[in-house]
Scaffold this motif. Structure first.
Motif, mmCIF file in Angstrom:
data_model
loop_
_atom_site.group_PDB
_atom_site.id
_atom_site.type_symbol
_atom_site.label_atom_id
_atom_site.label_comp_id
_atom_site.label_asym_id
_atom_site.label_seq_id
_atom_site.Cartn_x
_atom_site.Cartn_y
_atom_site.Cartn_z
ATOM 1 N N TYR A 12 78.709 64.251 -22.531
ATOM 2 C CA TYR A 12 78.376 64.140 -21.300
ATOM 3 C C TYR A 12 77.147 63.170 -21.254
ATOM 4 C CZ TYR A 12 76.121 65.071 -16.763
ATOM 5 O OH TYR A 12 75.504 64.872 -15.502
ATOM 6 N N ILE A 13 77.427 62.206 -20.580
ATOM 7 C CA ILE A 13 76.106 61.433 -19.976
ATOM 8 C C ILE A 13 75.758 61.323 -18.679
ATOM 9 C CG2 ILE A 13 75.726 58.848 -19.892
ATOM 10 C CD1 ILE A 13 77.902 58.205 -22.053
ATOM 11 N N LEU A 14 74.698 61.716 -18.454
ATOM 12 C CA LEU A 14 73.981 61.693 -16.974
ATOM 13 C C LEU A 14 73.872 60.447 -16.314
ATOM 14 C CD1 LEU A 14 72.501 63.987 -15.093
ATOM 15 C CD2 LEU A 14 70.462 62.768 -16.041
ATOM 16 N N GLU B 221 78.967 72.983 -19.476
ATOM 17 C CA GLU B 221 79.523 74.068 -19.169
ATOM 18 C C GLU B 221 79.658 75.027 -17.797
ATOM 19 O OE1 GLU B 221 82.426 75.554 -22.677
ATOM 20 O OE2 GLU B 221 80.409 74.716 -23.430
ATOM 21 N N ARG B 222 78.299 75.686 -18.037
ATOM 22 C CA ARG B 222 77.703 76.413 -17.136
ATOM 23 C C ARG B 222 77.604 75.911 -15.788
ATOM 24 N NH1 ARG B 222 79.334 80.381 -16.946
ATOM 25 N NH2 ARG B 222 79.865 79.638 -18.754
ATOM 26 N N VAL B 223 76.893 74.694 -15.763
ATOM 27 C CA VAL B 223 76.886 73.796 -14.429
ATOM 28 C C VAL B 223 77.973 73.576 -13.932
ATOM 29 C CG1 VAL B 223 76.024 71.606 -13.642
ATOM 30 C CG2 VAL B 223 74.489 72.891 -15.372
ATOM 31 N N LYS B 224 79.111 73.398 -14.589
ATOM 32 C CA LYS B 224 80.316 72.967 -14.143
ATOM 33 C C LYS B 224 81.018 74.195 -13.482
ATOM 34 C CE LYS B 224 84.899 70.828 -15.348
ATOM 35 N NZ LYS B 224 85.491 69.844 -16.041
ATOM 36 N N PHE C 220 79.603 68.675 -8.715
ATOM 37 C CA PHE C 220 79.289 68.890 -10.201
ATOM 38 C C PHE C 220 77.893 68.282 -10.047
ATOM 39 C CE2 PHE C 220 78.859 67.187 -14.372
ATOM 40 C CZ PHE C 220 78.614 68.410 -15.286
ATOM 41 N N PHE C 221 77.665 66.926 -9.771
ATOM 42 C CA PHE C 221 76.649 66.211 -9.898
ATOM 43 C C PHE C 221 75.461 66.954 -9.188
ATOM 44 C CE2 PHE C 221 73.352 63.259 -8.558
ATOM 45 C CZ PHE C 221 73.127 62.719 -9.627
#
Length: 142
Positions: free
Chosen positions: A13-15, A85-88, A98-99
């Motif tokens: 993951y890249i912010l 994963e939790r954020v998703k 998602f963002f």
């Protein structure tokens, strides 16, 4: 801002929009009467964060964010671990992009370092109001 760093640990993951997010975090700290020291955001998996939760907080449950506070006086500093994963999953649960959910959690971590809590209902309400305020502010940044 070289003192706000973003890492990934065992996830790909890249912010996005890092510089814009750094600007928002600087604004947040300033508006909360703080200066930014060293902030590290570590994006990781549920399993990775669960192990941190067990080892350091003696809690055996999944969470989206864990913040380690290294603040001194008015300088906010710390490590903020975020489960991608939790954020998703939460973004789907709360029907958010998602963002947008990730931005909320990034802001949430810094709010903890600024002294905000979220254990009691009134604290949760105040935290949500602050999150919403700074998310709206993000939308106005270039």
């Amino acid at each position: 801002m070289k003192n706000i760093l973003f890492y990934s640990e065992n996830v790909n993951y890249i912010l996005p929009h890092k510089n814009k997010i750094r600007n928002l975090l600087k604004i947040l700290a300033t508006e909360e009467g703080k200066n930014i020291g060293q902030l590290s955001y570590i994006f990781c998996s549920d399993d990775f964060l669960l192990e941190i939760n067990k080892q350091y907080l003696h809690a055996d449950y999944l969470t989206d964010v864990i913040t380690f506070d290294y603040c001194e006086k008015n300088v906010v500093a710390g490590d903020i671990f975020i489960s991608v994963e939790r954020v998703k999953e939460n973004s789907m649960l709360y029907q958010q992009y998602f963002f947008d959910e990730m931005l909320r959690v990034v802001v949430h971590g810094l709010l903890h370092l600024c002294g905000y809590k979220d254990k009691q209902e009134q604290e949760q309400q105040q935290m949500r109001e602050k999150e919403n305020y700074y998310i709206e502010k993000y939308k106005t940044l270039l």
